[in-house]
Design a protein around this motif. Structure first.
Motif, PDB file in Angstrom:
ATOM      1  N   LYS A 122       0.827  -1.223   0.000  1.00 18.04           N
ATOM      2  CA  LYS A 122       0.000   0.000   0.000  1.00 18.04           C
ATOM      3  C   LYS A 122       0.854   1.263   0.000  1.00 18.04           C
ATOM      4  O   LYS A 122       0.404   2.318  -0.430  1.00 18.04           O
ATOM      5  N   ILE A 123       2.085   1.151   0.567  1.00 14.63           N
ATOM      6  CA  ILE A 123       2.902   2.353   0.633  1.00 14.63           C
ATOM      7  C   ILE A 123       4.142   2.238  -0.264  1.00 14.63           C
ATOM      8  O   ILE A 123       5.209   2.764   0.032  1.00 14.63           O
ATOM      9  N   GLY A 124       3.960   1.513  -1.353  1.00 16.39           N
ATOM     10  CA  GLY A 124       4.949   1.555  -2.437  1.00 16.39           C
ATOM     11  C   GLY A 124       6.129   0.611  -2.333  1.00 16.39           C
ATOM     12  O   GLY A 124       7.090   0.756  -3.087  1.00 16.39           O
ATOM     13  N   PHE A 125       6.084  -0.357  -1.423  1.00 24.79           N
ATOM     14  CA  PHE A 125       7.179  -1.335  -1.364  1.00 24.79           C
ATOM     15  C   PHE A 125       6.912  -2.471  -2.356  1.00 24.79           C
ATOM     16  O   PHE A 125       5.759  -2.861  -2.551  1.00 24.79           O
ATOM     17  N   THR A 126       7.963  -2.980  -2.963  1.00 23.19           N
ATOM     18  CA  THR A 126       7.795  -4.150  -3.835  1.00 23.19           C
ATOM     19  C   THR A 126       8.555  -5.333  -3.219  1.00 23.19           C
ATOM     20  O   THR A 126       9.473  -5.138  -2.424  1.00 23.19           O
ATOM     21  N   VAL A 127       8.169  -6.544  -3.616  1.00 22.65           N
ATOM     22  CA  VAL A 127       8.772  -7.738  -3.011  1.00 22.65           C
ATOM     23  C   VAL A 127      10.070  -8.098  -3.727  1.00 22.65           C
ATOM     24  O   VAL A 127      10.119  -8.160  -4.951  1.00 22.65           O
ATOM     25  N   ALA A 128      11.116  -8.308  -2.941  1.00 21.72           N
ATOM     26  CA  ALA A 128      12.408  -8.758  -3.496  1.00 21.72           C
ATOM     27  C   ALA A 128      12.705 -10.137  -2.934  1.00 21.72           C
ATOM     28  O   ALA A 128      12.313 -10.449  -1.814  1.00 21.72           O
ATOM     29  N   GLU A 129      13.379 -10.949  -3.740  1.00 24.28           N
ATOM     30  CA  GLU A 129      13.718 -12.295  -3.271  1.00 24.28           C
ATOM     31  C   GLU A 129      15.196 -12.568  -3.469  1.00 24.28           C
ATOM     32  O   GLU A 129      15.846 -11.941  -4.313  1.00 24.28           O
ATOM     33  N   ALA A 130      15.700 -13.517  -2.692  1.00 22.37           N
ATOM     34  CA  ALA A 130      17.087 -13.936  -2.892  1.00 22.37           C
ATOM     35  C   ALA A 130      17.212 -15.378  -2.432  1.00 22.37           C
ATOM     36  O   ALA A 130      16.229 -15.978  -2.009  1.00 22.37           O
ATOM     37  N   THR A 131      18.437 -15.902  -2.516  1.00 21.47           N
ATOM     38  CA  THR A 131      18.619 -17.319  -2.176  1.00 21.47           C
ATOM     39  C   THR A 131      18.677 -17.542  -0.672  1.00 21.47           C
ATOM     40  O   THR A 131      19.065 -16.654   0.082  1.00 21.47           O
ATOM     41  N   GLU A 132      18.301 -18.757  -0.262  1.00 22.88           N
ATOM     42  CA  GLU A 132      18.385 -19.117   1.156  1.00 22.88           C
ATOM     43  C   GLU A 132      19.816 -19.539   1.499  1.00 22.88           C
ATOM     44  O   GLU A 132      20.268 -19.359   2.619  1.00 22.88           O
ATOM     45  N   ALA A 133      20.511 -20.105   0.517  1.00 23.52           N
ATOM     46  CA  ALA A 133      21.935 -20.407   0.693  1.00 23.52           C
ATOM     47  C   ALA A 133      22.704 -19.173   0.235  1.00 23.52           C
ATOM     48  O   ALA A 133      22.466 -18.665  -0.854  1.00 23.52           O
ATOM     49  N   GLU A 134      23.575 -18.698   1.062  1.00 22.67           N
ATOM     50  CA  GLU A 134      24.273 -17.442   0.800  1.00 22.67           C
ATOM     51  C   GLU A 134      25.771 -17.613   0.971  1.00 22.67           C
ATOM     52  O   GLU A 134      26.229 -18.517   1.669  1.00 22.67           O
ATOM     53  N   THR A 135      26.534 -16.704   0.395  1.00 28.17           N
ATOM     54  CA  THR A 135      27.952 -16.670   0.750  1.00 28.17           C
ATOM     55  C   THR A 135      28.079 -15.874   2.038  1.00 28.17           C
ATOM     56  O   THR A 135      27.208 -15.073   2.378  1.00 28.17           O
ATOM     57  N   GLU A 136      29.161 -16.106   2.735  1.00 27.54           N
ATOM     58  CA  GLU A 136      29.394 -15.338   3.965  1.00 27.54           C
ATOM     59  C   GLU A 136      29.429 -13.845   3.670  1.00 27.54           C
ATOM     60  O   GLU A 136      29.056 -13.034   4.499  1.00 27.54           O
ATOM     61  N   TRP A 137      29.889 -13.518   2.484  1.00 24.89           N
ATOM     62  CA  TRP A 137      30.023 -12.086   2.150  1.00 24.89           C
ATOM     63  C   TRP A 137      28.661 -11.385   2.185  1.00 24.89           C
ATOM     64  O   TRP A 137      28.511 -10.348   2.795  1.00 24.89           O
ATOM     65  N   PHE A 138      27.671 -11.964   1.537  1.00 24.18           N
ATOM     66  CA  PHE A 138      26.340 -11.336   1.509  1.00 24.18           C
ATOM     67  C   PHE A 138      25.662 -11.350   2.877  1.00 24.18           C
ATOM     68  O   PHE A 138      24.927 -10.445   3.221  1.00 24.18           O
ATOM     69  N   ALA A 176      33.269 -19.894   2.502  1.00 21.88           N
ATOM     70  CA  ALA A 176      32.259 -20.925   2.731  1.00 21.88           C
ATOM     71  C   ALA A 176      30.878 -20.342   2.477  1.00 21.88           C
ATOM     72  O   ALA A 176      30.690 -19.137   2.453  1.00 21.88           O
ATOM     73  N   TYR A 177      29.936 -21.258   2.296  1.00 22.38           N
ATOM     74  CA  TYR A 177      28.547 -20.837   2.163  1.00 22.38           C
ATOM     75  C   TYR A 177      27.832 -21.030   3.496  1.00 22.38           C
ATOM     76  O   TYR A 177      28.231 -21.850   4.308  1.00 22.38           O
ATOM     77  N   VAL A 178      26.770 -20.268   3.677  1.00 25.62           N
ATOM     78  CA  VAL A 178      25.966 -20.425   4.890  1.00 25.62           C
ATOM     79  C   VAL A 178      24.500 -20.529   4.473  1.00 25.62           C
ATOM     80  O   VAL A 178      24.133 -20.131   3.370  1.00 25.62           O
ATOM     81  N   LEU A 179      23.675 -21.089   5.361  1.00 26.82           N
ATOM     82  CA  LEU A 179      22.228 -20.930   5.195  1.00 26.82           C
ATOM     83  C   LEU A 179      21.924 -19.597   5.853  1.00 26.82           C
ATOM     84  O   LEU A 179      22.306 -19.379   7.006  1.00 26.82           O
ATOM     85  N   ARG A 180      21.294 -18.690   5.119  1.00 28.49           N
ATOM     86  CA  ARG A 180      21.219 -17.314   5.636  1.00 28.49           C
ATOM     87  C   ARG A 180      20.574 -17.263   7.023  1.00 28.49           C
ATOM     88  O   ARG A 180      19.565 -17.924   7.276  1.00 28.49           O
TER      89      ARG A 180
END
Ligand code: PHE
Length: 349
Positions: A122-138, A176-180
């Motif tokens: 209602k106030i102009g936000f849109t939905v963003a998605e990303a992966t559940e498995a992430e790099t430590e950096w993100f 390494a990768y992590v589960l976010r």
């Protein structure tokens, strides 16, 4: 002759005793009443009987035939009843009314997520998605989280090494990768993908190495929010969150910001909530979410000039919202798939 007829009746009853299906029943019937059956054979012998004895013979024959047919009829009925019950399953009580036309429904967490997302839309936000498995950096580095931060401990975070490298991930270093552990990684992915002004909401699944109890689950859900534009202030943050929480819990909701710390926001706050209309919120403040102004270091890491751009971010647990909305006292109800729990909360909230 009478003795023979009686023997046939007994034979029929005895053979039918062990018959379990229609085909076997037909076979037994043929051995007695078929063209070569024992009773038919006896009937054929009428020619060799003295004329005067024939009426008595005929009568005895008919009586026996009737008796045998009765035995076969009742045997067939019981075979068919048994087969019907077997087809229905033994637990079924055919006298009960049929079940309602239940076509399934959405999970309470899905309903809560949709409700939260629809308020932000209602106030102009849109939905963003990303992966559940992430790099430590993100998940950590780009969010200004130092190498020795307790959240990065193996006791708290689920680490793994992927078999194949994902080529489409913009990785800053080998790691390494992590589960976010939170949805905050979507802040970074969105800022790298899209130039501000930016207004996103990012609901999704998160994972922590938590011991499961009434309020902790190793698998849970959050919604992240991020607003980056020119001249965004704490007033905007407070205004957006007040609007959201009032839409979600009702107009009587009071909110307060309490100073806190997150590596990626400065200043950082916890949002507390009080609502006279909601059970346990009526006489105490409870903590509902974390938030803050996006740390200039984070903006710098995604190559945005902190002199030009400012923003706020927030993160809120979806289970926590659903538990408050419905008065649920144990987070494990969401994952046990108890049909009674799911159907009780089946209506979209
Ligand atoms: N990621 C934080 C958490 O999981 C919540 C948060 C999000 C705080 C965004 C500030 C800004 O606890």
């Amino acid at each position: 002759m009478e003795k023979n007829l009686q023997a046939i009746v007994e034979e029929a009853a005895k053979n039918l005793d062990s018959v379990a299906n229609r085909a076997d029943w037909d076979n037994v019937k043929a051995t007695i009443l078929g063209p070569n059956g024992s009773l038919t054979q006896i009937a054929k012998g009428i020619g060799g009987i003295p004329k005067e004895d024939r009426p008595a013979f005929g009568q005895a024959l008919n009586r026996t035939k009737k008796e045998i047919e009765e035995i076969f009829k009742s045997s067939l009925t019981s075979i068919e009843q048994k087969a019907d019950l077997e087809a229905l399953g033994t637990e079924v009580d055919p006298t009960l009314p049929p079940p309602a036309n239940f076509t399934g429904g959405t999970h309470p967490l899905t309903n809560t997520r949709r409700k939260m997302v629809s308020i932000f839309r209602k106030i102009g936000f849109t939905v963003a998605e990303a992966t559940e498995a992430e790099t430590e950096w993100f998940c950590f580095d780009a969010l200004n989280t130092p190498e020795d931060h307790p959240a990065r401990d193996e006791q708290d975070t689920l680490f793994f090494t992927p078999e194949a490298k994902w080529n489409n991930i913009k990785q800053k270093k080998e790691e390494a990768y992590v589960l976010r552990t939170h949805t905050s990684s979507v802040q970074i992915r969105s800022l790298l993908r899209e130039k501000p002004p930016l207004r996103i909401i990012a609901p999704g699944r998160c994972f922590r190495r938590d011991t499961v109890d009434a309020t902790h689950s190793a698998n849970f859900h959050q919604t992240e929010g991020l607003y980056v534009d020119r001249k965004v202030t704490i007033k905007d943050l407070k205004g957006v969150l007040d609007f959201f929480l009032k839409e979600l819990f009702g107009d009587q909701v009071e909110t307060r910001l309490r100073p806190s710390f997150f590596p990626f926001t400065e200043p950082s706050f916890e949002v507390d909530l009080r609502a006279p209309n909601i059970g346990k919120l009526s006489d105490q403040w409870i903590e509902i979410m974390g938030c803050g102004m996006v740390d200039p270091k984070v903006l710098g890491l995604v190559e945005l000039d902190p002199e030009e751009w400012t923003g706020f971010a927030f993160g809120i647990g979806i289970e926590r919202v659903a538990m408050i909305l419905h008065g649920i006292d144990d987070i494990r109800h969401f994952y046990n798939n108890d049909f009674r729990f799911l159907t009780q909360l089946n209506q979209p909230t």
